[in-house]
Scaffold this motif. Structure first.
Motif, mmCIF file in Angstrom:
data_model
loop_
_atom_site.group_PDB
_atom_site.id
_atom_site.type_symbol
_atom_site.label_atom_id
_atom_site.label_comp_id
_atom_site.label_asym_id
_atom_site.label_seq_id
_atom_site.Cartn_x
_atom_site.Cartn_y
_atom_site.Cartn_z
ATOM 1 N N THR A 154 -4.797 -8.337 -0.902
ATOM 2 C CA THR A 154 -4.215 -7.205 -1.631
ATOM 3 C C THR A 154 -2.748 -7.461 -1.973
ATOM 4 O O THR A 154 -2.123 -6.625 -2.613
ATOM 5 N N LYS A 155 -2.219 -8.607 -1.549
ATOM 6 C CA LYS A 155 -0.816 -8.977 -1.775
ATOM 7 C C LYS A 155 0.100 -7.816 -1.382
ATOM 8 O O LYS A 155 0.789 -7.226 -2.220
ATOM 9 N N ASN A 183 -5.017 -6.866 -7.432
ATOM 10 C CA ASN A 183 -4.787 -8.187 -6.851
ATOM 11 C C ASN A 183 -6.074 -8.794 -6.293
ATOM 12 O O ASN A 183 -6.305 -10.006 -6.414
ATOM 13 N N ASN A 193 -8.233 -9.911 -9.145
ATOM 14 C CA ASN A 193 -7.607 -11.095 -9.724
ATOM 15 C C ASN A 193 -7.969 -12.354 -8.939
ATOM 16 O O ASN A 193 -8.305 -13.401 -9.509
ATOM 17 N N GLN A 194 -7.941 -12.254 -7.604
ATOM 18 C CA GLN A 194 -8.240 -13.424 -6.781
ATOM 19 C C GLN A 194 -9.726 -13.781 -6.797
ATOM 20 O O GLN A 194 -10.086 -14.944 -6.605
#
Length: 300
Positions: free
Chosen positions: A21-22, A64, A67-68
């Protein structure tokens, strides 16, 4: 399994959860939304502020994680991303997708409790980041333009959360952070150019670390500073900046511009890294100055 092994596994999952989740990036975005809220609110509603903080984190965390998932095969090619939870094999795509989906539902639901407009901007941010920006990163440098839109929404969204209204004030906050995205991400793209190249990402406007890219970085830095000073002219409604704060913005802006000009002259990784950190300092100090200016005027 021993208690020690279970404890280590728990710590590992928490670490991977924060990474997927950064959390540090998410919290910086949340702070931007909180700054926008303070600027827009006549009186501070701490329940709304808490909802904005939690909902904002869920919103960014979901983006996030998605995205990953999408970039898992590219992340393994780059030094800075190959140890992320999915490419390293520590987390499955299914687990990451469950986290992202739960975060999306909770984030938008919480933002909707604040008001539907805030939830709408949250949904737009997730959609553009995941469905448009992320796929375009390997296709065209225009991805930075698209990515600047969700990147600029949180500052504006904070104002909308406070007022349930979109007008010139949140529009100005959006414009400031929109222009800021370009020198920030181009400096990052210049600094990590070789690593991004290994992953097949096109981050710089010309695709190269050349004079034309450096000129655009300088120009967008100037536009960022100009946009930041517009509220000092008294033409942006309730979003107002006193002349003293305008001078402070000009001073920190000149610092960021200095590094942009240095990058134009030197065109090396070290200067690009310095500009990237200078840009982070600029937007952070700008938000502090904006909020501080309003608080001082309110108290006086």
């Amino acid at each position: 399994m021993s208690n020690t092994a279970v404890h280590k596994a728990s710590i590992s999952f928490i670490t991977d959860f924060k990474e997927i989740t950064k959390i540090r990036l998410a919290m910086s975005v949340v702070l931007s939304a909180i700054a926008g809220y303070f600027l827009g609110a006549d009186t501070i509603n701490f329940v709304t502020l808490l909802l904005l903080t939690i909902g904002g984190y869920f919103m960014v965390g979901a983006s996030n994680a998605y995205n990953q998932i999408i970039e898992k095969d590219l992340d393994i090619l780059m030094n800075r991303t190959r140890n992320r939870p999915i490419p390293s094999g520590r987390m499955s795509v299914q687990t990451a997708f469950i986290i992202a989906s739960i975060f999306t539902a909770l984030g938008l639901g919480i933002l909707y409790i604040i008001n539907p407009t805030t939830a709408l901007f949250g949904a737009v941010s997730i959609f553009l980041y995941v469905s448009v920006y992320t796929p375009l990163k390997t296709k065209t440098p225009l991805s930075v333009f698209v990515g600047a839109i969700p990147g600029a929404i949180p500052f504006m969204m904070g104002w909308v959360a406070a007022t349930d209204d979109f007008s010139i004030e949140p529009g100005t906050l959006f414009m400031i952070q929109f222009f800021w995205q370009f020198p920030h991400f181009w400096a990052l793209g210049w600094w990590l150019y070789d690593d991004y190249k290994r992953g097949g990402f096109f981050m710089l406007p010309t695709g190269k670390r050349d004079q034309k890219t450096a000129i655009q970085i300088v120009l967008y830095t100037i536009w960022t500073i100009i946009a930041s000073l517009i509220p000092a002219l008294g033409v942006t409604g309730d979003l107002y900046l006193t002349p003293i704060s305008g001078i402070l913005i000009a001073i920190i802006g000149s610092g960021m511009l200095y590094y942009a000009i240095m990058l134009y002259r030197k065109r090396d990784e070290k200067t690009a890294k310095s500009l990237m950190f200078a840009s982070v300092s600029y937007i952070t100090l700008l938000q502090i100055i904006y909020v501080g200016d309003k608080l001082i005027r309110t108290w006086i």
